[in-house]
Each structure stands twice: as C-alpha cells, then as structure tokens.
Design an enzyme around this catalytic site. Structure first.
Site, PDB file in Angstrom:
ATOM      1  N   ARG A  12      48.986  44.326  24.816  1.00 23.98           N
ATOM      2  CA  ARG A  12      49.097  45.792  24.745  1.00 23.98           C
ATOM      3  C   ARG A  12      49.844  46.308  25.968  1.00 23.98           C
ATOM      4  O   ARG A  12      49.891  45.651  26.990  1.00 23.98           O
ATOM      5  CB  ARG A  12      47.690  46.425  24.799  1.00 23.98           C
ATOM      6  CG  ARG A  12      46.844  46.298  23.609  1.00 23.98           C
ATOM      7  CD  ARG A  12      45.598  47.179  23.792  1.00 23.98           C
ATOM      8  NE  ARG A  12      44.723  46.691  24.835  1.00 23.98           N
ATOM      9  CZ  ARG A  12      43.821  45.735  24.673  1.00 23.98           C
ATOM     10  NH1 ARG A  12      43.688  45.143  23.508  1.00 23.98           N
ATOM     11  NH2 ARG A  12      43.066  45.348  25.679  1.00 23.98           N
ATOM     12  N   ASP A  49      45.441  42.219  34.484  1.00 27.88           N
ATOM     13  CA  ASP A  49      44.250  42.331  33.634  1.00 27.88           C
ATOM     14  C   ASP A  49      43.429  41.044  33.686  1.00 27.88           C
ATOM     15  O   ASP A  49      43.972  39.958  33.869  1.00 27.88           O
ATOM     16  CB  ASP A  49      44.703  42.621  32.188  1.00 27.88           C
ATOM     17  CG  ASP A  49      43.567  43.166  31.346  1.00 27.88           C
ATOM     18  OD1 ASP A  49      42.503  43.509  31.904  1.00 27.88           O
ATOM     19  OD2 ASP A  49      43.743  43.256  30.110  1.00 27.88           O
ATOM     20  N   ARG A 102      35.083  54.235  33.747  1.00 24.19           N
ATOM     21  CA  ARG A 102      34.250  53.051  34.038  1.00 24.19           C
ATOM     22  C   ARG A 102      32.999  53.469  34.815  1.00 24.19           C
ATOM     23  O   ARG A 102      32.957  54.562  35.393  1.00 24.19           O
ATOM     24  CB  ARG A 102      35.056  52.041  34.855  1.00 24.19           C
ATOM     25  CG  ARG A 102      36.144  51.408  34.025  1.00 24.19           C
ATOM     26  CD  ARG A 102      36.666  50.139  34.633  1.00 24.19           C
ATOM     27  NE  ARG A 102      37.632  49.553  33.717  1.00 24.19           N
ATOM     28  CZ  ARG A 102      38.150  48.347  33.821  1.00 24.19           C
ATOM     29  NH1 ARG A 102      37.787  47.574  34.823  1.00 24.19           N
ATOM     30  NH2 ARG A 102      39.007  47.901  32.944  1.00 24.19           N
ATOM     31  N   GLU A 108      61.875  43.561  29.165  1.00 22.04           N
ATOM     32  CA  GLU A 108      61.460  42.333  28.492  1.00 22.04           C
ATOM     33  C   GLU A 108      59.963  42.183  28.753  1.00 22.04           C
ATOM     34  O   GLU A 108      59.500  42.421  29.871  1.00 22.04           O
ATOM     35  CB  GLU A 108      62.211  41.125  29.078  1.00 22.04           C
ATOM     36  CG  GLU A 108      63.703  41.162  28.841  1.00 22.04           C
ATOM     37  CD  GLU A 108      64.067  41.080  27.364  1.00 22.04           C
ATOM     38  OE1 GLU A 108      63.360  40.404  26.603  1.00 22.04           O
ATOM     39  OE2 GLU A 108      65.071  41.708  26.970  1.00 22.04           O
ATOM     40  N   ASN A 137      40.232  40.732  35.481  1.00 22.26           N
ATOM     41  CA  ASN A 137      39.329  40.537  36.628  1.00 22.26           C
ATOM     42  C   ASN A 137      37.880  40.387  36.173  1.00 22.26           C
ATOM     43  O   ASN A 137      37.154  39.513  36.646  1.00 22.26           O
ATOM     44  CB  ASN A 137      39.400  41.736  37.586  1.00 22.26           C
ATOM     45  CG  ASN A 137      40.738  41.864  38.270  1.00 22.26           C
ATOM     46  OD1 ASN A 137      41.588  40.994  38.134  1.00 22.26           O
ATOM     47  ND2 ASN A 137      40.929  42.943  39.007  1.00 22.26           N
ATOM     48  N   GLY A 138      37.477  41.268  35.246  1.00 21.70           N
ATOM     49  CA  GLY A 138      36.089  41.255  34.765  1.00 21.70           C
ATOM     50  C   GLY A 138      35.770  39.957  34.041  1.00 21.70           C
ATOM     51  O   GLY A 138      34.730  39.323  34.282  1.00 21.70           O
ATOM     52  N   SER A 168      44.137  53.007  36.048  1.00 22.41           N
ATOM     53  CA  SER A 168      44.718  53.916  35.047  1.00 22.41           C
ATOM     54  C   SER A 168      43.916  55.222  34.965  1.00 22.41           C
ATOM     55  O   SER A 168      42.767  55.285  35.427  1.00 22.41           O
ATOM     56  CB  SER A 168      44.734  53.241  33.673  1.00 22.41           C
ATOM     57  OG  SER A 168      43.416  53.143  33.178  1.00 22.41           O
ATOM     58  N   GLU A 222      42.580  56.197  32.429  1.00 20.98           N
ATOM     59  CA  GLU A 222      41.425  55.857  31.587  1.00 20.98           C
ATOM     60  C   GLU A 222      40.340  55.115  32.375  1.00 20.98           C
ATOM     61  O   GLU A 222      39.165  55.129  32.007  1.00 20.98           O
ATOM     62  CB  GLU A 222      41.860  54.990  30.393  1.00 20.98           C
ATOM     63  CG  GLU A 222      42.685  55.727  29.334  1.00 20.98           C
ATOM     64  CD  GLU A 222      44.125  56.061  29.781  1.00 20.98           C
ATOM     65  OE1 GLU A 222      44.662  55.356  30.665  1.00 20.98           O
ATOM     66  OE2 GLU A 222      44.688  57.037  29.260  1.00 20.98           O
ATOM     67  N   ASN A 223      40.742  54.460  33.485  1.00 21.16           N
ATOM     68  CA  ASN A 223      39.752  53.706  34.277  1.00 21.16           C
ATOM     69  C   ASN A 223      38.700  54.607  34.928  1.00 21.16           C
ATOM     70  O   ASN A 223      37.641  54.135  35.343  1.00 21.16           O
ATOM     71  CB  ASN A 223      40.431  52.858  35.363  1.00 21.16           C
ATOM     72  CG  ASN A 223      41.138  51.638  34.820  1.00 21.16           C
ATOM     73  OD1 ASN A 223      42.098  51.143  35.410  1.00 21.16           O
ATOM     74  ND2 ASN A 223      40.678  51.105  33.691  1.00 21.16           N
TER      75      ASN A 223
HETATM   76  C1  FPP Z   1      41.891  44.860  35.221  1.00 26.46           C
HETATM   77  O1  FPP Z   1      40.844  43.956  35.071  1.00 26.46           O
HETATM   78  C2  FPP Z   1      42.060  45.257  36.585  1.00 26.46           C
HETATM   79  C3  FPP Z   1      41.848  46.513  37.071  1.00 26.46           C
HETATM   80  C4  FPP Z   1      41.365  47.638  36.259  1.00 26.46           C
HETATM   81  C5  FPP Z   1      42.043  46.828  38.475  1.00 26.46           C
HETATM   82  C6  FPP Z   1      43.104  46.086  39.202  1.00 26.46           C
HETATM   83  C7  FPP Z   1      42.643  45.984  40.578  1.00 26.46           C
HETATM   84  C8  FPP Z   1      42.845  44.930  41.400  1.00 26.46           C
HETATM   85  C9  FPP Z   1      43.679  43.787  41.065  1.00 26.46           C
HETATM   86  C10 FPP Z   1      42.168  44.885  42.710  1.00 26.46           C
HETATM   87  C11 FPP Z   1      42.716  45.539  43.874  1.00 26.46           C
HETATM   88  C12 FPP Z   1      44.011  46.227  43.795  1.00 26.46           C
HETATM   89  C13 FPP Z   1      44.734  46.580  44.867  1.00 26.46           C
HETATM   90  C14 FPP Z   1      46.007  47.300  44.655  1.00 26.46           C
HETATM   91  C15 FPP Z   1      44.327  46.245  46.224  1.00 26.46           C
HETATM   92  P1  FPP Z   1      39.623  44.380  34.165  1.00 26.46           P
HETATM   93  O2  FPP Z   1      38.537  44.854  35.062  1.00 26.46           O
HETATM   94  O3  FPP Z   1      40.043  45.341  33.120  1.00 26.46           O
HETATM   95  O4  FPP Z   1      39.245  42.987  33.531  1.00 26.46           O
HETATM   96  P2  FPP Z   1      38.580  42.726  32.107  1.00 26.46           P
HETATM   97  O5  FPP Z   1      39.527  43.257  31.073  1.00 26.46           O
HETATM   98  O6  FPP Z   1      38.456  41.246  32.077  1.00 26.46           O
HETATM   99  O7  FPP Z   1      37.253  43.421  32.103  1.00 26.46           O
END
Ligand code: FPP
Length: 247
Positions: A196, A22, A73, A209, A24-25, A67, A69-70
């Site tokens: 969460r 979690d 987006r 754990e 990335n954004g 997920s 839920e994603n």
């Molecule tokens: C959560 O960050 C991340 C994701 C919903 C996607 C995970 C994807 C990757 C790590 C990229 C590529 C994956 C593979 C398997 C090649 P978020 O966008 O919810 O971040 P935020 O909560 O800060 O907005």
C-alpha cells in the site's frame, strides 16, 4: 565494497528515495517484545539507512516517520515515538553536521508536542546550510491533508486576485506542497510486505518506481537498500513514452 554494492551504476542512482518504514510492531511481536522496542530498533535502521544513502551518493532521502493517521494510536505509543524522535534528533545532530546533511520536515509539524517541535526546529535550523544530502522526515504527514492545504492556499490567492485561475498549472500545485523544495520521488520503498501507499506523497510519487520487500523495518540493513537500488536500475522509466523514444 560488497559484491552487490559494486554492481550499482553511480550515474543511474535515484535522485530521491522515499521509504515507508513499516513493521516495527510486528518485529517486536515476533520476538515477544513490547512494540516500543520495535520502534527503538527501527530508529537504529534509520541511522544506518541515512548513513548508507549518503555514502552511496543519493541526494534526497525521505522517511515516513509519523502519519496524520498515526495520531489515533494509543497515547503511550505516540509518546514513545515522540520521545524517540527527540532523542534521535539530539543524538544525530553531530553526524548530520559532520556529513553535511540538511534535515527538513514535511507535514503538519505544529501538531507535534512542543518539546518535539522545538527539538526538530533546532536541528532544521542548525543544518540548513548543509548541502551534500537532504534528509526529510515526514511527521504528522498525510498526502491528502497536504493537498487540501495546497488547494486552500491557492484558492485564497485566487480570491485575493494574486493569481488567476488560468495561471494554475502543475508547478502552482508543486509550489504549495510541503515538498516545494524537493524533487519528485524516483524510488518508493515499503518494508514489511504491505502493498500500500498509505497516504504518502501521492502527488510526488506519480512516476516513482515502487519496491516492496518483506523485510521488517528494524531488520532493514545496508544490503536491503542496495538490493532495492539494483532492482530500480533494472527498470525502464518511460514516463508515458515508448522504449524507442528513450534512446
Ligand atoms: C511503522 O511500524 C513505523 C512507524 C509508525 C514509525 C516509524 C518510526 C521509527 C522508525 C522510529 C523512529 C523514527 C525516527 C525518525 C527517529 P508499525 O508500528 O506500523 O509496525 P506494524 O505495522 O508491524 O505494527
């Protein structure tokens, strides 16, 4: 070997590590970049984490990549994530083969765009004989959906007299989950400071754990995984018993 890594006790490594990747954004926002770039950087953390886990001797690594839920987006972000999945799968196939890593997927993967679905299946097929390490990607995955699906499959078997209600036990449920060939989760890591579980492996994490870190996923490096493992090794896993019974 770094000092922290040398403190790890090989015999007490978790067999199955699962990660909710979690942040990335937020990582992108902090740098004044588009969210897309956060996901790209996050894909690099995936590569590094898989490599580290393999080298340390972890047997199963499961990553929550997308997920159920994603799907809500914005379409542009979904497209980016799917394209990133396709390009990462293409790029990493050689490494998976070289390191004998088997790729598996859990989730409603039929919902993925055709190109992503095909690429995923190609890599799954090509790596199915690899035995050193199992990398599982949770894609279009939701634990509640997984449980509903399992309940329906079991109910159908009861209806068709394949099994009786009395036969249903925990192993029956296990066998009807996407994770039927995976062991229970030992260590569940979530990055980015959120506390969460977000519909991830509810059944399989019953005795996991939990380890939460403020590090955002794109910044997650080897030393962070090692820190989580060291923390795990300090825990006493009692599985409902008392300390004295564990000796
Ligand atoms: C959560 O960050 C991340 C994701 C919903 C996607 C995970 C994807 C990757 C790590 C990229 C590529 C994956 C593979 C398997 C090649 P978020 O966008 O919810 O971040 P935020 O909560 O800060 O907005």
């Amino acid at each position: 070997m770094e000092q922290n890594e040398s403190q790890l006790i090989k015999e007490f490594l978790p067999n199955h590590v699962a990660i909710i990747m979690d942040g990335n954004g937020r990582w992108a926002k902090k740098q004044g970049l588009a969210r897309v770039l956060g996901h790209e950087k996050g894909a690099q953390s995936v590569t590094e984490t898989v490599e580290t886990a393999g080298k340390l001797g972890i047997q199963y690594l499961t990553l929550y990549a997308f997920s159920t839920e994603n799907w809500s987006r914005p379409k542009q972000e979904i497209d980016t994530l799917m394209n990133l999945l396709i390009s990462s799968l293409k790029k990493e196939l050689k490494t998976l083969q070289k390191n004998s890593i088997k790729l598996v997927a859990i989730g409603c993967i039929e919902q993925l765009p055709k190109k992503a679905f095909r690429q995923l299946n190609e890599v799954i097929e090509k790596t199915k004989g690899n035995e050193k390490f199992t990398l599982t990607l949770a894609l279009s995955y939701g634990a509640r959906e997984e449980l509903v699906r399992a309940m329906k499959a079991i109910a159908l078997k009861v209806k068709n007299n394949i099994i009786s209600i009395e036969d249903i036990d925990q192993s029956t449920i296990n066998k009807h989950l996407y994770t039927l060939n995976l062991p229970d989760v030992d260590l569940l890591i979530r990055t980015s400071g959120e506390l969460r579980i977000s519909n991830f492996m509810l059944w399989q994490s019953a005795y996991a754990e939990f380890y939460f870190t403020d590090v955002l996923w794109p910044d997650f490096r080897k030393e962070h995984l090692v820190e989580a493992l060291l923390d795990y090794q300090k825990r006493e896993r009692r599985f409902g018993k008392i300390s004295e019974q564990l000796i």
